[in-house]
Write a protein that holds these residues in place. Structure first.
Motif, mmCIF file in Angstrom:
data_model
loop_
_atom_site.group_PDB
_atom_site.id
_atom_site.type_symbol
_atom_site.label_atom_id
_atom_site.label_comp_id
_atom_site.label_asym_id
_atom_site.label_seq_id
_atom_site.Cartn_x
_atom_site.Cartn_y
_atom_site.Cartn_z
ATOM 1 N N UNK A 74 0.873 -1.051 0.196
ATOM 2 C CA UNK A 74 0.323 -0.052 0.037
ATOM 3 C C UNK A 74 0.689 1.172 -0.019
ATOM 4 N N UNK A 75 1.982 1.271 0.841
ATOM 5 C CA UNK A 75 3.003 2.372 0.727
ATOM 6 C C UNK A 75 3.431 2.574 -0.760
ATOM 7 N N UNK A 76 3.804 1.525 -1.305
ATOM 8 C CA UNK A 76 4.310 1.462 -2.654
ATOM 9 C C UNK A 76 3.243 2.416 -3.607
ATOM 10 N N UNK A 77 1.878 1.696 -3.440
ATOM 11 C CA UNK A 77 1.094 2.392 -4.314
ATOM 12 C C UNK A 77 0.805 3.974 -4.023
ATOM 13 N N UNK A 78 0.843 4.245 -2.851
ATOM 14 C CA UNK A 78 0.452 5.785 -2.192
ATOM 15 C C UNK A 78 1.734 6.680 -2.710
ATOM 16 N N UNK A 79 2.773 5.869 -2.873
ATOM 17 C CA UNK A 79 4.198 6.495 -3.246
ATOM 18 C C UNK A 79 4.091 7.021 -4.722
ATOM 19 N N UNK A 80 3.668 6.010 -5.466
ATOM 20 C CA UNK A 80 3.509 6.044 -6.975
ATOM 21 C C UNK A 80 2.406 7.192 -7.270
ATOM 22 N N UNK A 81 1.430 7.306 -6.363
ATOM 23 C CA UNK A 81 0.288 8.316 -6.465
ATOM 24 C C UNK A 81 0.889 9.653 -6.285
ATOM 25 N N UNK A 82 1.636 9.826 -5.189
ATOM 26 C CA UNK A 82 2.225 11.092 -4.777
ATOM 27 C C UNK A 82 3.189 11.517 -5.968
ATOM 28 N N UNK A 83 3.963 10.518 -6.517
ATOM 29 C CA UNK A 83 4.922 11.005 -7.623
ATOM 30 C C UNK A 83 4.145 11.383 -8.758
ATOM 31 N N UNK B 50 1.462 6.710 7.174
ATOM 32 C CA UNK B 50 0.647 6.606 8.140
ATOM 33 C C UNK B 50 -0.751 5.865 7.645
ATOM 34 N N UNK B 51 -1.264 6.367 6.619
ATOM 35 C CA UNK B 51 -2.464 5.985 6.066
ATOM 36 C C UNK B 51 -2.577 4.526 5.871
ATOM 37 N N UNK B 52 -1.414 3.586 5.236
ATOM 38 C CA UNK B 52 -1.638 2.264 4.919
ATOM 39 C C UNK B 52 -1.765 1.458 6.388
ATOM 40 N N UNK B 53 -1.407 2.189 7.575
ATOM 41 C CA UNK B 53 -1.668 1.573 8.836
ATOM 42 C C UNK B 53 -3.147 1.113 8.861
ATOM 43 N N UNK B 54 -4.184 1.930 8.537
ATOM 44 C CA UNK B 54 -5.463 1.839 8.664
ATOM 45 C C UNK B 54 -5.815 0.566 8.076
ATOM 46 N N UNK B 55 -5.097 0.026 7.264
ATOM 47 C CA UNK B 55 -5.514 -1.232 6.424
ATOM 48 C C UNK B 55 -4.751 -2.559 7.140
ATOM 49 N N UNK B 56 -3.719 -2.323 7.831
ATOM 50 C CA UNK B 56 -3.035 -3.498 8.305
ATOM 51 C C UNK B 56 -2.763 -3.418 9.989
ATOM 52 N N UNK B 57 -2.804 -2.368 10.746
ATOM 53 C CA UNK B 57 -2.632 -2.372 12.001
ATOM 54 C C UNK B 57 -3.951 -3.124 12.726
ATOM 55 N N UNK B 58 -5.164 -2.714 12.497
ATOM 56 C CA UNK B 58 -6.260 -3.167 13.382
ATOM 57 C C UNK B 58 -6.340 -4.849 12.894
ATOM 58 N N UNK B 59 -6.131 -4.864 11.742
ATOM 59 C CA UNK B 59 -6.233 -6.544 11.292
ATOM 60 C C UNK B 59 -5.374 -7.612 11.929
ATOM 61 N N UNK C 245 -11.338 0.035 -2.938
ATOM 62 C CA UNK C 245 -11.563 1.662 -3.309
ATOM 63 C C UNK C 245 -10.314 2.684 -3.225
ATOM 64 N N UNK C 246 -9.793 2.602 -1.780
ATOM 65 C CA UNK C 246 -8.832 3.487 -1.467
ATOM 66 C C UNK C 246 -7.288 3.085 -1.778
ATOM 67 N N UNK C 247 -7.349 1.839 -2.070
ATOM 68 C CA UNK C 247 -5.886 1.400 -2.515
ATOM 69 C C UNK C 247 -5.689 0.955 -3.854
ATOM 70 N N UNK C 248 -6.844 0.399 -4.399
ATOM 71 C CA UNK C 248 -6.647 0.084 -5.770
ATOM 72 C C UNK C 248 -7.507 1.097 -6.728
ATOM 73 N N UNK C 249 -8.572 1.385 -6.705
ATOM 74 C CA UNK C 249 -9.412 1.985 -7.697
ATOM 75 C C UNK C 249 -8.934 3.529 -7.703
ATOM 76 N N UNK C 250 -9.063 4.147 -6.499
ATOM 77 C CA UNK C 250 -8.619 5.736 -6.596
ATOM 78 C C UNK C 250 -7.506 6.238 -6.901
ATOM 79 N N UNK C 251 -6.322 5.280 -6.260
ATOM 80 C CA UNK C 251 -5.069 5.728 -6.724
ATOM 81 C C UNK C 251 -4.785 5.506 -8.155
ATOM 82 N N UNK C 252 -5.244 4.363 -8.652
ATOM 83 C CA UNK C 252 -5.277 3.947 -10.181
ATOM 84 C C UNK C 252 -5.801 4.928 -11.207
ATOM 85 N N UNK C 253 -6.960 5.422 -10.716
ATOM 86 C CA UNK C 253 -7.781 6.616 -11.470
ATOM 87 C C UNK C 253 -6.950 7.819 -11.217
#
Length: 293
Positions: A31-40, A72-81, A119-127
């Motif tokens: 997820x960090x990798x996907x968000x980094x590519x989105x930021x770049x 920090x945002x990727x922790x939402x999808x990993x830390x509680x789980x 939605x927030x890890x695959x679809x929205x970043x890809x779009x």
């Protein structure tokens, strides 16, 4: 994961913390990798299409906030789980491992987690990434068109205004004008060219990641509605395929780097010419008879 792939099962006797951490870490860094590519992608879009806003992103607090959110945002999808909340990870009994396999009949929490993950890890970043690179493509295309039209108008104006001027004076004026224009615009042109080259490299990285990640996401989507032992094992195997997208990144940057391309051109020019290998032969200097005596 390695032990399961070579048949040493069960890997874990139950859904322990270690079992859940083992699946959470690859998911987190993915997820960090996907968000980094989105930021770049957003950064390249701003630098090429909206360069006047680039100063805002280059501020120290802006860079800090973006970096902090990216990690920090990727922790939402990993830390509680890891602790079994909001979906959690499935424990595969016949393999003895934890895996991110989610099914709609596992309850509302699992269903809502998987929908948010898609939605927030695959679809929205890809779009967002696709839209940014498409806008960069349109800007580069329009920029080349504007440059071509500008050069045509300059040539037309020069030919209409300087018809009665002697040829040598027209050449001197043309050279002086070109020197002044090139000196003022050369730096902007070089910076823009570098930004476009970086954008192309990042686009190749994104496409490589999508090719490696797409089979896993498709099988995961199928397992959300109906899964079997075969599809679960297929998802586990495709998880290793997703690592190719990360492993390939350094090689993509190496091949796309200017130094590497210059080195390849130098090797091609010095080694091969007309399909044959050029060998540099140093002639042997003969020793005169007077020296020998």
């Amino acid at each position: 994961m390695r032990r399961a792939s070579i048949g040493e099962i069960p890997v874990y006797p139950g859904p322990t913390i270690s079992c859940r951490i083992e699946v959470a870490l690859p998911l987190y860094f993915g997820i960090v990798n996907i968000y980094c590519m989105t930021v770049l992608a957003i950064t390249r879009y701003t630098a090429i299409v909206k360069p006047q806003r680039m100063a805002t992103l280059r501020r120290r607090h802006g860079i800090f906030i973006i970096s902090l959110l990216t990690w920090l945002l990727p922790l939402i999808f990993t830390l509680p789980q890891i602790f079994g909340y909001w979906g959690g990870f499935s424990y595969i009994h016949n393999l003895g491992i934890c895996l991110g396999v989610f099914h709609y009949n596992q309850g509302f929490e699992t269903g809502s987690y998987y929908i948010c993950l898609v939605l927030f890890v695959v679809q929205f970043p890809t779009l967002i990434i696709g839209w940014c690179y498409y806008q960069i493509y349109l800007e580069v295309k329009n920029s080349r068109l504007r440059i071509s039209q500008f050069r045509s108008s300059i040539d037309a104006n020069d030919s209409s205004v300087t018809t009665n001027v002697p040829i040598h004076k027209r050449l001197l004026n043309s050279q002086a004008g070109n020197t002044n224009r090139s000196s003022t615009k050369r730096r902007d042109h070089d910076n823009r060219k570098a930004e476009i080259a970086i954008a192309k490299t990042l686009l190749i990285v994104f496409i490589t990641f999508q090719i490696a990640f797409m089979p896993y996401s498709i099988v995961s989507f199928i397992n959300f509605f109906t899964y079997t032992a075969g599809t679960v094992q297929l998802q586990l195997g495709l998880l290793f395929v997703t690592y190719i997208g990360n492993v390939a990144n350094p090689y993509i940057f190496l091949v796309r780097s200017e130094k590497f391309q210059k080195f390849c051109r130098w090797r091609k020019a010095n080694c091969c010419q007309n399909g044959s290998l050029r060998v540099k032969v140093t002639p042997v200097r003969t020793i005169s008879s007077s020296v020998q005596s």
